[in-house]
Design an enzyme around this catalytic site. Structure first.
Site, mmCIF file in Angstrom:
data_model
loop_
_atom_site.group_PDB
_atom_site.id
_atom_site.type_symbol
_atom_site.label_atom_id
_atom_site.label_comp_id
_atom_site.label_asym_id
_atom_site.label_seq_id
_atom_site.Cartn_x
_atom_site.Cartn_y
_atom_site.Cartn_z
ATOM 1 C CB SER A 39 -0.863 -0.028 1.263
ATOM 2 O OG SER A 39 -1.624 1.147 1.341
ATOM 3 C CE LYS A 43 -1.109 -1.817 -4.804
ATOM 4 N NZ LYS A 43 -0.625 -1.115 -3.600
ATOM 5 C CB SER A 44 -3.513 3.786 -7.765
ATOM 6 O OG SER A 44 -3.997 2.789 -6.923
ATOM 7 C CG ASP A 67 -8.142 1.284 -2.646
ATOM 8 O OD1 ASP A 67 -8.482 0.647 -1.643
ATOM 9 O OD2 ASP A 67 -7.225 2.114 -2.656
ATOM 10 C CB SER A 111 -1.799 -9.479 -5.583
ATOM 11 O OG SER A 111 -1.141 -8.480 -6.325
#
Ligand SMILES: Nc1ncnc2c1ncn2[C@@H]1O[C@H](COP(=O)(O)OS(=O)(=O)O)[C@@H](OP(=O)(O)O)[C@H]1O
Ligand SMILES: Nc1ncnc2c1ncn2[C@@H]1O[C@H](COP(=O)(O)OP(=O)(O)O)[C@@H](O)[C@H]1O
Length: 207
Positions: A39, A43-44, A67, A111
């Protein structure tokens, strides 16, 4: 029979328009780009930069963000190991449908378990599952803490938070590693270009 067993009395229905036809129409190859990491590792952000970079080149993409998917399809799942496995399995099955549609599907979710990611990989034809590891140290992610979740986890207000009191297993042999450069992270656009170069080299940006 339980829904976990293989279905019986069900026959695959073929469509006259197949993956190759769709890929020809789109002038690209369908695949899954699987972005894994802690987190706050970015990534996003990299998923968005990648989607934008490919869109500008006329390529069709779709982002499945952990999310976001947890707001709908996977809203029934928690963060215990079995639910994370189910979250990942469902997203991989959806990504497989997108890839079959000829779309470059970008999945960005923690993941954390290697075994779960390997199960996803096995759903795809060789080469079509491209695992991207956000190799960003925990202390960097924790310093960013854009949602304040690490702080809550350290205070014991969230239990089983990845990297704090739940495991993250880094990939051993993934296609792409996006790393810190010295003390800084590369800008998201540069990371996206690394992935785009890989796709270009492997022929995914043409039919
Ligand atoms: N316990 C716990 N552990 C980790 N993350 C948590 C947890 N609780 C909530 N969140 C928030 O949920 C986002 C991760 O969801 P994912 O679907 O990507 O997780 S997983 O792949 O099923 O492990 C994650 O989003 P990102 O920060 O974008 O990774 C967190 O914001
Ligand atoms: N390459 C980068 N360099 C510096 N900061 C970044 C980078 N990528 C993301 N960030 C910042 O880190 C935080 C977490 O990014 P995010 O994409 O939400 O991570 P994740 O989806 O892995 O939780 C955000 O505040 C974002 O602006």
């Amino acid at each position: 029979m339980s829904t976990m067993e293989n279905p019986t009395n069900i026959v695959w229905h073929k469509s006259p328009v197949e993956k190759l036809d769709r890929q020809h129409l789109l002038q690209q190859k369908g695949c899954a780009i699987w972005i894994t990491g802690l987190s706050g590792s970015g990534k996003s952000t990299v998923a968005c930069a990648l989607s934008q970079g490919l869109h500008m080149r006329g390529k069709l993409t779709y982002i499945l963000d952990g999310d976001n998917v947890r707001h709908g399809l996977n809203r029934d799942l928690s963060f215990k190991a079995e639910d994370r496995a189910e979250n990942i399995r469902r997203i991989a099955e959806v990504a497989k449908l997108f890839a079959d549609a000829g779309i470059i599907c970008i999945a960005s979710l923690i993941s954390p378990y290697r075994k779960d990611r390997d199960v996803c990989r096995a759903l795809f034809p060789e080469g079509d599952f491209i695992e991207v590891f956000m190799d960003v140290p925990l202390h960097v992610c924790e310093n960013r803490d854009p949602k304040g979740l690490y702080k809550l986890a350290r205070a014991g207000k969230i239990k089983g938070f990845t990297g704090v009191d739940d495991p993250y297993e880094p990939p051993l042999n993934c296609e792409i590693v996006l790393q810190q450069k010295g003390r800084d992270c590369a800008p998201p656009g540069e990371m996206a270009e690394t992935v785009i170069s890989y796709l270009e080299e492997k022929g995914y940006l043409q039919a």
